[in-house]
Design a protein around this motif. Sequence first.
Motif, PDB file in Angstrom:
ATOM      1  N   UNK A  15      43.129  49.208  41.415  1.00  8.58           N
ATOM      2  CA  UNK A  15      42.246  48.387  41.898  1.00  8.58           C
ATOM      3  C   UNK A  15      43.034  47.074  42.269  1.00  8.58           C
ATOM      4  N   UNK A  16      44.119  46.797  41.907  1.00 14.00           N
ATOM      5  CA  UNK A  16      44.850  45.688  42.470  1.00 14.00           C
ATOM      6  C   UNK A  16      45.774  46.384  43.485  1.00 14.00           C
ATOM      7  N   UNK A  17      45.967  45.942  44.801  1.00 13.84           N
ATOM      8  CA  UNK A  17      47.052  46.151  45.867  1.00 13.84           C
ATOM      9  C   UNK A  17      48.384  45.769  45.437  1.00 13.84           C
ATOM     10  N   UNK A  18      49.074  46.494  44.605  1.00 16.08           N
ATOM     11  CA  UNK A  18      50.403  45.904  43.854  1.00 16.08           C
ATOM     12  C   UNK A  18      51.411  45.621  44.835  1.00 16.08           C
ATOM     13  N   UNK A  19      51.686  46.520  45.595  1.00 20.62           N
ATOM     14  CA  UNK A  19      52.982  46.260  46.524  1.00 20.62           C
ATOM     15  C   UNK A  19      52.633  45.226  47.545  1.00 20.62           C
ATOM     16  N   UNK A  20      51.672  45.264  48.180  1.00 17.84           N
ATOM     17  CA  UNK A  20      51.255  43.846  49.097  1.00 17.84           C
ATOM     18  C   UNK A  20      51.205  42.732  48.359  1.00 17.84           C
ATOM     19  N   UNK A  21      50.701  42.870  47.185  1.00 16.41           N
ATOM     20  CA  UNK A  21      50.678  41.451  46.542  1.00 16.41           C
ATOM     21  C   UNK A  21      52.121  41.128  46.106  1.00 16.41           C
ATOM     22  N   UNK A  22      53.125  42.053  45.686  1.00 18.92           N
ATOM     23  CA  UNK A  22      54.325  41.721  45.276  1.00 18.92           C
ATOM     24  C   UNK A  22      55.099  41.164  46.454  1.00 18.92           C
ATOM     25  N   UNK A  23      54.836  41.701  47.648  1.00 16.72           N
ATOM     26  CA  UNK A  23      55.405  41.008  48.999  1.00 16.72           C
ATOM     27  C   UNK A  23      55.003  39.622  49.239  1.00 16.72           C
ATOM     28  N   UNK A  24      53.541  39.443  48.973  1.00 23.37           N
ATOM     29  CA  UNK A  24      52.897  38.246  49.335  1.00 23.37           C
ATOM     30  C   UNK A  24      53.574  37.094  47.992  1.00 23.37           C
ATOM     31  N   UNK A  25      53.634  37.702  46.783  1.00 30.34           N
ATOM     32  CA  UNK A  25      54.180  36.891  45.793  1.00 30.34           C
ATOM     33  C   UNK A  25      55.635  36.359  46.011  1.00 30.34           C
ATOM     34  N   UNK A  26      56.482  37.188  46.433  1.00 27.04           N
ATOM     35  CA  UNK A  26      57.701  36.860  46.719  1.00 27.04           C
ATOM     36  C   UNK A  26      57.991  35.743  47.784  1.00 27.04           C
ATOM     37  N   UNK A  72      44.496  33.196  45.650  1.00 22.36           N
ATOM     38  CA  UNK A  72      44.585  34.243  46.786  1.00 22.36           C
ATOM     39  C   UNK A  72      44.700  35.442  46.315  1.00 22.36           C
ATOM     40  N   UNK A  73      45.592  35.682  45.157  1.00 20.33           N
ATOM     41  CA  UNK A  73      45.956  37.058  44.502  1.00 20.33           C
ATOM     42  C   UNK A  73      44.491  37.858  44.006  1.00 20.33           C
ATOM     43  N   UNK A  87      48.090  40.940  38.000  1.00 20.78           N
ATOM     44  CA  UNK A  87      48.686  39.732  38.775  1.00 20.78           C
ATOM     45  C   UNK A  87      49.660  39.133  37.850  1.00 20.78           C
ATOM     46  N   UNK A  88      49.155  38.858  36.658  1.00 20.93           N
ATOM     47  CA  UNK A  88      50.194  38.151  35.764  1.00 20.93           C
ATOM     48  C   UNK A  88      51.480  38.793  35.664  1.00 20.93           C
ATOM     49  N   UNK A  89      51.458  40.022  35.393  1.00 26.26           N
ATOM     50  CA  UNK A  89      52.711  40.850  35.307  1.00 26.26           C
ATOM     51  C   UNK A  89      53.579  40.700  36.467  1.00 26.26           C
ATOM     52  N   UNK A  90      52.965  40.892  37.701  1.00 29.59           N
ATOM     53  CA  UNK A  90      53.798  41.017  38.873  1.00 29.59           C
ATOM     54  C   UNK A  90      54.345  39.676  39.293  1.00 29.59           C
ATOM     55  N   UNK A  91      53.684  38.211  38.822  1.00 33.50           N
ATOM     56  CA  UNK A  91      54.201  36.969  39.051  1.00 33.50           C
ATOM     57  C   UNK A  91      55.145  36.690  38.398  1.00 33.50           C
ATOM     58  N   UNK A  92      55.186  36.954  37.206  1.00 31.47           N
ATOM     59  CA  UNK A  92      56.267  36.937  35.981  1.00 31.47           C
ATOM     60  C   UNK A  92      57.424  37.794  36.329  1.00 31.47           C
ATOM     61  N   UNK A  93      57.467  38.916  36.902  1.00 30.90           N
ATOM     62  CA  UNK A  93      58.602  39.552  37.154  1.00 30.90           C
ATOM     63  C   UNK A  93      59.323  39.055  38.441  1.00 30.90           C
TER      64      UNK A  93
END
Length: 202
Positions: free
Chosen positions: A2-13, A126-127, A145-151
């Motif tokens: 339910x979370x768009x992981x890859x788009x969020x990783x690109x945004x987060x990076x 935004x996430x 979201x927490x795991x993506x940003x921490x990574x």
Amino acid sequence: MSVAVMPFLIFGASQVGTPGPANMALMATGARFGFRRALPFVAGVALGKQLIIWPIGFGLMELAQAAPLLFEALKWICAGYIIWLAWRVSQMRLASGAGDDVAAPGFVAGLVVHPLNPKAWAMITAGFTSFTAPGTPTLEATAVIALCLFSLQLVLHPLWTLAGAALARSVAGTRIEPFLMGTLALLTVASVLFVLFGGERS
């Protein structure tokens, strides 16, 4: 999921890896104290974002909706603190022997950087609002979201600190030094002002 992981990783990076108050603080700390002495601060900064991800995920934004004036006041107080830190950065000197008795900022100092960082609040909000499907369980969305940003932080925050240490080796004790520290401070202020004013127009 339910979370768009890859788009969020690109945004987060794009957010974690670009200049902002936290990265400028990391760069300045690496420049002043070296990479190894800065590591406790780096760890604190990386973990500090978790202190705001989880409260936002579990309803802090509802409080912001209920008390918008309080939320706005807190935002400006946080921005003022970051700008004060920028002024402190502008006064730092990298030359060997210049304030060697000053201790490097530690883990606890790093923990408070992101909670006082308007860019971090905007990125996390935004996430949740842009990359999470309606109806996603709160725990699932927050954990992802927490795991993506921490990574991302584990990779990118040390790189900013190393960049500061490398700059210090090149400019410490030269006439370029005060201009470098002033530039880091100005970039910090600019990043805060962009979030405060640029975000309001978007």
